[in-house]
Design an enzyme around this catalytic site. Structure first.
Site, short mmCIF file in Angstrom:
data_model
loop_
_atom_site.label_atom_id
_atom_site.label_comp_id
_atom_site.label_asym_id
_atom_site.label_seq_id
_atom_site.Cartn_x
_atom_site.Cartn_y
_atom_site.Cartn_z
N ARG A 116 0.82 -1.22 0.00
CA ARG A 116 0.00 0.00 0.00
C ARG A 116 0.85 1.26 0.00
O ARG A 116 0.55 2.19 -0.75
CB ARG A 116 -1.01 -0.02 1.15
CG ARG A 116 -2.17 -0.95 0.82
CD ARG A 116 -3.19 -1.00 1.91
NE ARG A 116 -2.57 -1.71 3.03
CZ ARG A 116 -3.15 -1.96 4.17
NH1 ARG A 116 -4.36 -1.50 4.40
NH2 ARG A 116 -2.55 -2.63 5.11
N ASN B 80 -7.94 -3.70 0.79
CA ASN B 80 -7.81 -5.16 0.87
C ASN B 80 -9.21 -5.76 0.92
O ASN B 80 -10.05 -5.31 1.69
CB ASN B 80 -7.06 -5.57 2.13
CG ASN B 80 -5.61 -5.22 2.08
OD1 ASN B 80 -5.18 -4.33 1.35
ND2 ASN B 80 -4.81 -5.90 2.88
#
Length: 66
Positions: A19, A37
């Site tokens: 990320r 996610n």
């Protein structure tokens, strides 16, 4: 032209800096969006100038954490 792209990523992405990598790359190309996610995968949504979105995708393919 401003466009939006959705990228679906499969595989293990936890613990590899995925990320932060996506955030840094999007910032580098002046893109907005999100990374989330799911129960098994990751979804990326980017918005911005078409050329920048294509540059993001090419750089993602070459440089994403393994």
């Amino acid at each position: 032209m401003i466009i939006a792209k959705h990228i679906h990523v499969t595989g293990i992405v936890q613990g590899v800096g995925f990320r932060p990598f996506v955030y840094g790359l999007a910032s580098r190309f002046g893109l907005c969006g999100w990374v989330i996610n799911t129960s098994a995968d990751v979804d990326i949504h980017i918005e911005g100038m078409e050329a920048n979105a294509h540059s993001f995708i090419e750089n993602y393919r070459v440089n994403c954490p393994r």
